[in-house]
Scaffold this motif. Structure first.
Motif, PDB file in Angstrom:
ATOM      1  N   GLY A  16       0.801  -1.208   0.000  1.00 22.28           N
ATOM      2  CA  GLY A  16       0.000   0.000   0.000  1.00 22.28           C
ATOM      3  C   GLY A  16       0.837   1.261   0.000  1.00 22.28           C
ATOM      4  O   GLY A  16       2.068   1.217  -0.066  1.00 22.28           O
ATOM      5  N   SER A  17       0.157   2.392   0.101  1.00 24.16           N
ATOM      6  CA  SER A  17       0.812   3.695   0.040  1.00 24.16           C
ATOM      7  C   SER A  17       0.350   4.591   1.177  1.00 24.16           C
ATOM      8  O   SER A  17      -0.770   4.466   1.678  1.00 24.16           O
ATOM      9  CB  SER A  17       0.501   4.397  -1.290  1.00 24.16           C
ATOM     10  OG  SER A  17       0.984   3.656  -2.394  1.00 24.16           O
ATOM     11  N   LEU A  18       1.222   5.488   1.559  1.00 23.87           N
ATOM     12  CA  LEU A  18       0.917   6.540   2.508  1.00 23.87           C
ATOM     13  C   LEU A  18       1.638   7.800   2.074  1.00 23.87           C
ATOM     14  O   LEU A  18       2.697   7.735   1.452  1.00 23.87           O
ATOM     15  CB  LEU A  18       1.354   6.181   3.930  1.00 23.87           C
ATOM     16  CG  LEU A  18       0.516   5.182   4.722  1.00 23.87           C
ATOM     17  CD1 LEU A  18       1.226   4.849   6.027  1.00 23.87           C
ATOM     18  CD2 LEU A  18      -0.876   5.735   4.996  1.00 23.87           C
ATOM     19  N   ARG A  19       1.070   8.928   2.429  1.00 24.05           N
ATOM     20  CA  ARG A  19       1.709  10.207   2.158  1.00 24.05           C
ATOM     21  C   ARG A  19       1.858  10.965   3.471  1.00 24.05           C
ATOM     22  O   ARG A  19       0.859  11.299   4.117  1.00 24.05           O
ATOM     23  CB  ARG A  19       0.897  11.025   1.146  1.00 24.05           C
ATOM     24  CG  ARG A  19       1.530  12.369   0.821  1.00 24.05           C
ATOM     25  CD  ARG A  19       0.963  13.010  -0.455  1.00 24.05           C
ATOM     26  NE  ARG A  19      -0.486  13.071  -0.458  1.00 24.05           N
ATOM     27  CZ  ARG A  19      -1.261  12.388  -1.271  1.00 24.05           C
ATOM     28  NH1 ARG A  19      -0.726  11.569  -2.177  1.00 24.05           N
ATOM     29  NH2 ARG A  19      -2.575  12.511  -1.207  1.00 24.05           N
ATOM     30  N   LEU A  20       3.090  11.229   3.843  1.00 20.37           N
ATOM     31  CA  LEU A  20       3.383  11.975   5.050  1.00 20.37           C
ATOM     32  C   LEU A  20       3.632  13.436   4.709  1.00 20.37           C
ATOM     33  O   LEU A  20       4.224  13.748   3.675  1.00 20.37           O
ATOM     34  CB  LEU A  20       4.611  11.410   5.756  1.00 20.37           C
ATOM     35  CG  LEU A  20       4.613   9.907   6.069  1.00 20.37           C
ATOM     36  CD1 LEU A  20       5.883   9.543   6.820  1.00 20.37           C
ATOM     37  CD2 LEU A  20       3.377   9.519   6.859  1.00 20.37           C
ATOM     38  N   SER A  21       3.191  14.311   5.578  1.00 21.10           N
ATOM     39  CA  SER A  21       3.414  15.737   5.403  1.00 21.10           C
ATOM     40  C   SER A  21       4.095  16.296   6.636  1.00 21.10           C
ATOM     41  O   SER A  21       3.892  15.811   7.747  1.00 21.10           O
ATOM     42  CB  SER A  21       2.096  16.474   5.162  1.00 21.10           C
ATOM     43  OG  SER A  21       1.501  16.083   3.946  1.00 21.10           O
ATOM     44  N   CYS A  22       4.875  17.324   6.424  1.00 16.93           N
ATOM     45  CA  CYS A  22       5.545  18.018   7.511  1.00 16.93           C
ATOM     46  C   CYS A  22       5.403  19.509   7.286  1.00 16.93           C
ATOM     47  O   CYS A  22       5.935  20.049   6.310  1.00 16.93           O
ATOM     48  CB  CYS A  22       7.025  17.626   7.574  1.00 16.93           C
ATOM     49  SG  CYS A  22       7.972  18.504   8.837  1.00 16.93           S
TER      50      CYS A  22
END
Length: 127
Positions: A16-22
């Motif tokens: 699967g995929s995830l998108r992290l933001s900072c």
């Protein structure tokens, strides 16, 4: 002076995929080199990816190359880590980091090169 806040972690199945933001705030944050690191239980903090202040130079760990990508939007003081093809060994707390020098035109790969750190976001990949 500088604060970094990560978001986007969670539980995902292998592949699967995830998108992290900072999102960063503070002086010179929009023109600082930025990096992503991760730390699994009982393990040292590990480099994942980084980019220079302009966002036109990037570095990636061999373990994530071709699966992860890092980008930035300096107008919004935001750095993103897109993670695709996730594996159980990617399970860790992911940290966003910022270099303390403005206009650093390289993408440091060592944790010691970064001055500011977020609190981290948990990524768990199930098999």
């Amino acid at each position: 002076q500088v604060q970094l806040v990560e978001s986007g972690g969670g539980l995902v199945q292998a592949g699967g995929s995830l998108r992290l933001s900072c999102v960063g705030s503070g002086r010179s944050i929009s023109v600082s080199a930025r990096g992503w690191f991760r730390q699994a239980p009982g393990k040292d903090r590990e480099f994942v990816g980084a980019l220079n202040w302009r966002g036109d130079t990037t570095s990636y760990a061999d373990s994530v190359k071709g699966r992860f990508s890092i980008s930035r939007d300096n107008a919004k003081n935001t750095v993103t880590l897109q993670m695709n093809g996730l594996k159980p060994e990617d399970t860790a707390v992911y940290y966003c980091a910022a270099d303390g020098h403005a206009f650093l035109n390289r993408a440091p790969t060592n944790a010691g090169d970064y001055e500011y750190w977020g609190q981290g976001t948990q990524v768990t990949v199930s098999s």
